[in-house]
Design an enzyme around this catalytic site. Structure first.
Site, PDB file in Angstrom:
ATOM      1  CG  HIS A   1       6.060   8.341  -3.459  1.00  0.00           C
ATOM      2  ND1 HIS A   1       6.296   7.327  -2.559  1.00  0.00           N
ATOM      3  CD2 HIS A   1       5.665   7.713  -4.600  1.00  0.00           C
ATOM      4  CE1 HIS A   1       6.070   6.156  -3.129  1.00  0.00           C
ATOM      5  NE2 HIS A   1       5.677   6.365  -4.361  1.00  0.00           N
TER       6      HIS A   1
ATOM      7  CD  GLU B   1     -18.106  23.280 -13.605  1.00  0.00           C
ATOM      8  OE1 GLU B   1     -19.088  22.573 -13.866  1.00  0.00           O
ATOM      9  OE2 GLU B   1     -18.170  24.295 -12.887  1.00  0.00           O
TER      10      GLU B   1
ATOM     11  CB  CYS C   1       1.297   0.171  -4.605  1.00  0.00           C
ATOM     12  SG  CYS C   1       2.373   1.160  -5.634  1.00  0.00           S
TER      13      CYS C   1
ATOM     14  CG  HIS D   1       5.439   7.672  -9.237  1.00  0.00           C
ATOM     15  ND1 HIS D   1       6.603   6.935  -9.327  1.00  0.00           N
ATOM     16  CD2 HIS D   1       4.770   7.184  -8.165  1.00  0.00           C
ATOM     17  CE1 HIS D   1       6.626   6.035  -8.353  1.00  0.00           C
ATOM     18  NE2 HIS D   1       5.521   6.160  -7.650  1.00  0.00           N
TER      19      HIS D   1
ATOM     20  CG  HIS E   1       1.050   4.690  -6.398  1.00  0.00           C
ATOM     21  ND1 HIS E   1       1.054   5.889  -5.725  1.00  0.00           N
ATOM     22  CD2 HIS E   1       2.341   4.287  -6.452  1.00  0.00           C
ATOM     23  CE1 HIS E   1       2.289   6.201  -5.379  1.00  0.00           C
ATOM     24  NE2 HIS E   1       3.096   5.246  -5.820  1.00  0.00           N
TER      25      HIS E   1
END
Length: 216
Positions: A182, A126, A84, A104, A102
């Site tokens: 992904h 909200e 990443c 998944h 990141h």
């Protein structure tokens, strides 16, 4: 096991702690996903391909703002830097982020499958108030729409950088980008803001998946 005592807000403490929480949330299963935190002039990054819930302070990679490695995990661990990293760096450079997450998350992936369009719209919830509008420099009101771009997945995450950058330009208000089939990247001015937004997005996406699958 590292014997160094770090302050509780240090990334070497925070990242393993947060990854354990994200694992419990189902966001980083199967060694996937990760987090990066900027601390002073250094960027701390979780390693790739490790059991995130068992990460230790010494397992992190550290690089400077130019992307040059400053510190690496012990060689005997044979860890590699998170795949990443190019997206993390893009978020730091393009959006002056202080932390990037990141995930998944299953709800993120489900939503990208249910949404053939190139964006997701959240309205009438909200929890929108916990999402930051980067263009306006404030959090959203609950009567506003939040629009999040979806980009297509690729074999390697480094190949996502160009479309990720394009999404940031097309959606200047967004603090997240979904990658179809992904996961999702979320960033904030610091780790608390990034974490809070990640939780708010995931909550909203769970509701959107429920509505779409039940035709509400």
């Amino acid at each position: 096991m590292s014997t160094v005592n770090y302050e509780k807000e240090h990334p070497r403490v925070l990242i393993p702690e947060l990854c354990k929480q994200f694992y419990s949330n189902g966001w980083v299963t199967g060694t996937g996903g990760g987090i990066s935190i900027k601390y002073k002039d250094q960027i701390f990054i979780a390693p790739s391909g490790v059991q995130k819930e068992r990460m230790e302070p010494e397992d992190l990679f550290v690089q400077d703002v130019n992307g040059e490695d400053v510190q690496c995990p012990p060689p005997e661990k044979q860890f590699t830097k998170s795949q990443c990293t190019p997206i993390f760096m893009c978020s730091y450079i393009e959006r002056q982020a202080g932390a990037v997450i990141h995930t998944h998350s299953p709800d993120v992936v489900k939503l990208s499958l249910l949404n053939p369009e190139n964006e997701v719209r959240i309205s009438g919830l909200e929890m929108i108030k916990g999402i930051y509008n980067e263009e306006q420099g404030r959090f959203y009101n609950n009567d506003e729409d939040v629009i999040i771009p979806i980009i297509e997945n690729s074999k390697f995450e480094r190949d996502l950088v160009e479309t990720f950058q394009q999404a940031l330009k097309k959606y200047p208000a967004t603090s997240a980008v979904l990658v179809r089939n992904h996961g999702m990247y979320v960033w904030g001015k610091d780790w608390k803001t990034a974490k809070t937004q990640c939780e708010c997005y995931d909550y909203c996406f769970n509701i959107l998946v429920f509505k779409k699958t039940n035709n509400i």
